[in-house]
Design a protein around this motif. Sequence first.
Motif, PDB file in Angstrom:
ATOM      1  N   SER A  72      32.681  30.672  41.275  1.00 42.98           N
ATOM      2  CA  SER A  72      33.316  31.469  42.327  1.00 42.98           C
ATOM      3  C   SER A  72      32.677  32.858  42.391  1.00 42.98           C
ATOM      4  CB  SER A  72      34.817  31.590  42.069  1.00 42.98           C
ATOM      5  OG  SER A  72      35.431  32.306  43.118  1.00 42.98           O
ATOM      6  N   PRO A  73      32.281  33.291  43.601  1.00 50.27           N
ATOM      7  CA  PRO A  73      31.616  34.588  43.721  1.00 50.27           C
ATOM      8  C   PRO A  73      32.563  35.794  43.728  1.00 50.27           C
ATOM      9  CG  PRO A  73      31.726  33.543  45.858  1.00 50.27           C
ATOM     10  CD  PRO A  73      32.271  32.551  44.868  1.00 50.27           C
ATOM     11  N   SER A  74      33.859  35.553  44.003  1.00 52.14           N
ATOM     12  CA  SER A  74      34.791  36.676  44.093  1.00 52.14           C
ATOM     13  C   SER A  74      36.219  36.186  43.894  1.00 52.14           C
ATOM     14  CB  SER A  74      34.657  37.357  45.466  1.00 52.14           C
ATOM     15  OG  SER A  74      34.989  36.453  46.506  1.00 52.14           O
ATOM     16  N   GLY A  75      37.136  37.141  43.883  1.00 54.38           N
ATOM     17  CA  GLY A  75      38.547  36.815  43.728  1.00 54.38           C
ATOM     18  C   GLY A  75      38.947  36.659  42.274  1.00 54.38           C
ATOM     19  N   PRO A  76      40.145  36.123  42.022  1.00 52.95           N
ATOM     20  CA  PRO A  76      40.642  36.026  40.650  1.00 52.95           C
ATOM     21  C   PRO A  76      39.831  35.090  39.769  1.00 52.95           C
ATOM     22  CG  PRO A  76      42.183  34.987  42.180  1.00 52.95           C
ATOM     23  CD  PRO A  76      41.122  35.664  43.004  1.00 52.95           C
ATOM     24  N   TYR A  77      39.035  34.211  40.357  1.00 52.18           N
ATOM     25  CA  TYR A  77      38.209  33.291  39.578  1.00 52.18           C
ATOM     26  C   TYR A  77      36.727  33.665  39.631  1.00 52.18           C
ATOM     27  CZ  TYR A  77      42.572  30.780  39.808  1.00 52.18           C
ATOM     28  OH  TYR A  77      43.903  30.454  39.724  1.00 52.18           O
ATOM     29  N   ALA A  78      36.425  34.889  39.983  1.00 53.05           N
ATOM     30  CA  ALA A  78      35.036  35.344  40.067  1.00 53.05           C
ATOM     31  C   ALA A  78      34.323  35.084  38.747  1.00 53.05           C
ATOM     32  CB  ALA A  78      34.981  36.825  40.406  1.00 53.05           C
ATOM     33  N   GLY A  79      33.155  34.452  38.842  1.00 53.23           N
ATOM     34  CA  GLY A  79      32.361  34.164  37.658  1.00 53.23           C
ATOM     35  C   GLY A  79      32.786  32.932  36.890  1.00 53.23           C
ATOM     36  N   VAL A  80      33.788  32.217  37.386  1.00 48.16           N
ATOM     37  CA  VAL A  80      34.317  31.043  36.698  1.00 48.16           C
ATOM     38  C   VAL A  80      33.877  29.775  37.440  1.00 48.16           C
ATOM     39  CG1 VAL A  80      36.447  29.850  36.014  1.00 48.16           C
ATOM     40  CG2 VAL A  80      36.313  32.340  35.870  1.00 48.16           C
ATOM     41  N   PRO A  81      33.418  28.746  36.717  1.00 51.53           N
ATOM     42  CA  PRO A  81      33.089  27.478  37.390  1.00 51.53           C
ATOM     43  C   PRO A  81      34.346  26.855  38.005  1.00 51.53           C
ATOM     44  CG  PRO A  81      32.179  27.523  35.169  1.00 51.53           C
ATOM     45  CD  PRO A  81      33.103  28.701  35.297  1.00 51.53           C
ATOM     46  N   VAL A  82      34.236  26.445  39.259  1.00 50.33           N
ATOM     47  CA  VAL A  82      35.345  25.799  39.954  1.00 50.33           C
ATOM     48  C   VAL A  82      34.819  24.574  40.684  1.00 50.33           C
ATOM     49  CG1 VAL A  82      36.700  27.918  40.243  1.00 50.33           C
ATOM     50  CG2 VAL A  82      35.086  27.244  42.027  1.00 50.33           C
TER      51      VAL A  82
END
Length: 140
Positions: A72-82
């Motif tokens: 994820s490029p932004s938001g609460p999951y920025a930098g997390v694989p989704v």
Amino acid sequence: MDQYILSASSSSADLVPVVMAVHGLLNRLPVTARSRDGPGVRVEEGRVIDDRYTGPVLEAAIQTASLQKTVSPSGPYAGVPVVVSPVLNDEGVAIAAIGVVDITGIFDLATLMEHQSAILQQVCGKDPCPLPTESISAKR
């Protein structure tokens, strides 16, 4: 007869039962969803965190009508694989999308090392995970 209908205009409240079921199936991993025309929902730790949620990967899955497996490029999951899957109608048009934190992404050692802190915070709610007192060796 009871029935449940998911549509392109479903509200976040309409999505909650489905998202909570997926959240339970995935052992309470964070789950997000949104309909094409309405606000979404974000569920973590057994409860709704945000009932007006949207995210760039949910939007991409709806726009492209295709599975999105990315960081994820932004938001609460920025930098997390989704991983986000579109919900398609009979014509193949995306009417909604459902996403989860991609725990399979942590099995790639390079990705794990690169994103370890952010993944642990999203999955466990704390870093380090488990805490030293929660480790297997501490319980022996």
